[in-house]
Design an enzyme around this catalytic site. Structure first.
Site, PDB file in Angstrom:
ATOM      1  N   ASP A   7       0.869  -1.180   0.000  1.00 39.19           N
ATOM      2  CA  ASP A   7       0.000   0.000   0.000  1.00 39.19           C
ATOM      3  C   ASP A   7       0.910   1.236   0.000  1.00 39.19           C
ATOM      4  O   ASP A   7       1.449   1.618   1.036  1.00 39.19           O
ATOM      5  CB  ASP A   7      -0.898  -0.004   1.242  1.00 39.19           C
ATOM      6  CG  ASP A   7      -1.828   1.195   1.270  1.00 39.19           C
ATOM      7  OD1 ASP A   7      -2.321   1.595   0.208  1.00 39.19           O
ATOM      8  OD2 ASP A   7      -2.061   1.742   2.366  1.00 39.19           O
ATOM      9  N   GLU A  68      -2.409  -1.832  -5.076  1.00 36.60           N
ATOM     10  CA  GLU A  68      -3.712  -1.264  -5.423  1.00 36.60           C
ATOM     11  C   GLU A  68      -3.577  -0.250  -6.561  1.00 36.60           C
ATOM     12  O   GLU A  68      -2.573   0.452  -6.646  1.00 36.60           O
ATOM     13  CB  GLU A  68      -4.269  -0.554  -4.177  1.00 36.60           C
ATOM     14  CG  GLU A  68      -5.767  -0.637  -4.028  1.00 36.60           C
ATOM     15  CD  GLU A  68      -6.241   0.002  -2.714  1.00 36.60           C
ATOM     16  OE1 GLU A  68      -6.235  -0.696  -1.694  1.00 36.60           O
ATOM     17  OE2 GLU A  68      -6.614   1.174  -2.728  1.00 36.60           O
ATOM     18  N   ASP A 139      -2.553   1.231   6.649  1.00 40.99           N
ATOM     19  CA  ASP A 139      -1.599   0.949   5.564  1.00 40.99           C
ATOM     20  C   ASP A 139      -1.254  -0.540   5.522  1.00 40.99           C
ATOM     21  O   ASP A 139      -1.221  -1.151   4.454  1.00 40.99           O
ATOM     22  CB  ASP A 139      -0.286   1.731   5.774  1.00 40.99           C
ATOM     23  CG  ASP A 139      -0.541   3.147   6.224  1.00 40.99           C
ATOM     24  OD1 ASP A 139      -1.060   3.913   5.427  1.00 40.99           O
ATOM     25  OD2 ASP A 139      -0.240   3.469   7.393  1.00 40.99           O
TER      26      ASP A 139
END
Lengths: 155, 155
Positions: A7, A68, A139
Site C-alpha cells: 500500500d 492497489e 496501511d
C-alpha cells in the site's frame, strides 16, 4: 506462492508478505511499514522508500507483488504524491524481477470481506478472522488485503 | 555549472544538458527524449526511463537537475501517470547524487520569455533566439526552458 502486498505512500508504505498454504489457508510471514522523515527533501524520501523496499525484497524473495490501483476521487494532491511513491515502487519491483499485478480497490474489498464497498473496520475484522492478527494500521491492513486478493484471484 | 533540465512523462521524457558560459551565454550540450514502448507493461516502462536517465547522467555528469512542478489542473489521469515517471526520475537523481530543484511552470515561462503566461510558440522562439536551435518537440523545449530557468535563478 509467496506474494508481497503493498500500500504505497510518501509518509508510510504498508507491506505484507503472504503465502497460500496447501490447505488453502493463508500464512502471514511479515508485515510492517516503511516510514520516511517529513524533514527530508522529497527526492531523499523517494530514495529511502526504494532502499527499504529492496531490503525487504532481498529478505523475503516474493514470487509476485500486488499493489492497489491509484484511487484519486477524493484528494488529487494526495494522489499525485502517492503516485510518485508508487512509480518508484513499481520500478524497484521491475528492477528486482518481481512481476506485479495492479488490483482494483473494490475487487480487493470483495475478495477479502465479500463486499466491494466494505469499510476499513470490516476489512480488519476479516483479517483478524483469516489470519488471527490484529492489525492496527490502515496501511498494513490494506497491504495484507492486497496480498490476500492476489492469492485468491485467478488471472 | 552544468544542469540537466527534465520534462517527465511516461511516453516521452524530454531532457536537456545546459551550461552557463563565462560571458553569461548558455551552451546547449545535448538534448533529446527518452521514449518508452506503449506495448510494454507499466513497470517495465518506468524501469526503462530509470535506465536511460542513468546513462545520460553518467555521460554528462550534471551538477544539478531542474524539473517542473506537477501541473494537474487539466487532466488528473495524465498527472497521475506523469507523477509515476516523475517519482522514478527524482529517485534516480537522488541515487546518482544530483541535487534537484523543482520549478514552478509560470516561473519557467517568466524567466525564458519574460511572460509567466507565455505559450509554447513564444517559448520556442525565445529558445531559438537564445540558443540558435530550432526545437521541434514540446517535451524537449520544456526541458531546455527548465534548465535555462535554473541557470538564471538565484536560490
Amino acid at each position: 506462492m509467496r506474494v508481497i502486498g503493498i500500500d504505497p505512500g510518501i509518509e508510510r508504505t504498508g507491506f505484507a508478505i503472504l503465502e497460500m498454504q496447501p490447505q488453502g489457508k493463508f500464512k502471514l510471514l511479515d508485515f510492517g511499514r516503511i516510514f520516511t522523515d517529513k524533514k527530508n527533501p522529497f527526492p531523499h524520501r523517494l530514495r529511502s522508500i526504494a532502499d527499504d523496499l529492496k531490503v525487504i525484497l532481498k529478505q523475503w524473495k516474493p514470487d509476485a507483488a500486488a499493489i492497489e490501483e491509484v484511487f484519486f476521487s477524493k484528494n488529487v494532491r494526495t494522489a499525485i504524491k502517492v503516485s510518485h511513491a508508487r512509480g518508484v515502487i513499481l520500478e524497484v519491483l521491475e528492477e528486482c524481477g518481481v512481476p506485479t499485478r495492479e488490483l482494483n480497490p473494490s475487487h480487493i474489498k470483495l475478495s477479502v470481506a465479500g463486499d466491494g464497498r466494505a469499510d476499513k473496520l470490516q476489512i480488519r475484522k476479516m483479517l483478524q478472522y483469516l489470519l488471527a492478527v490484529d492489525v492496527k494500521s490502515d496501511d498494513t491492513a490494506d497491504a495484507i488485503a492486497c496480498g490476500i486478493c492476489f492469492l485468491t484471484t485467478k488471472t
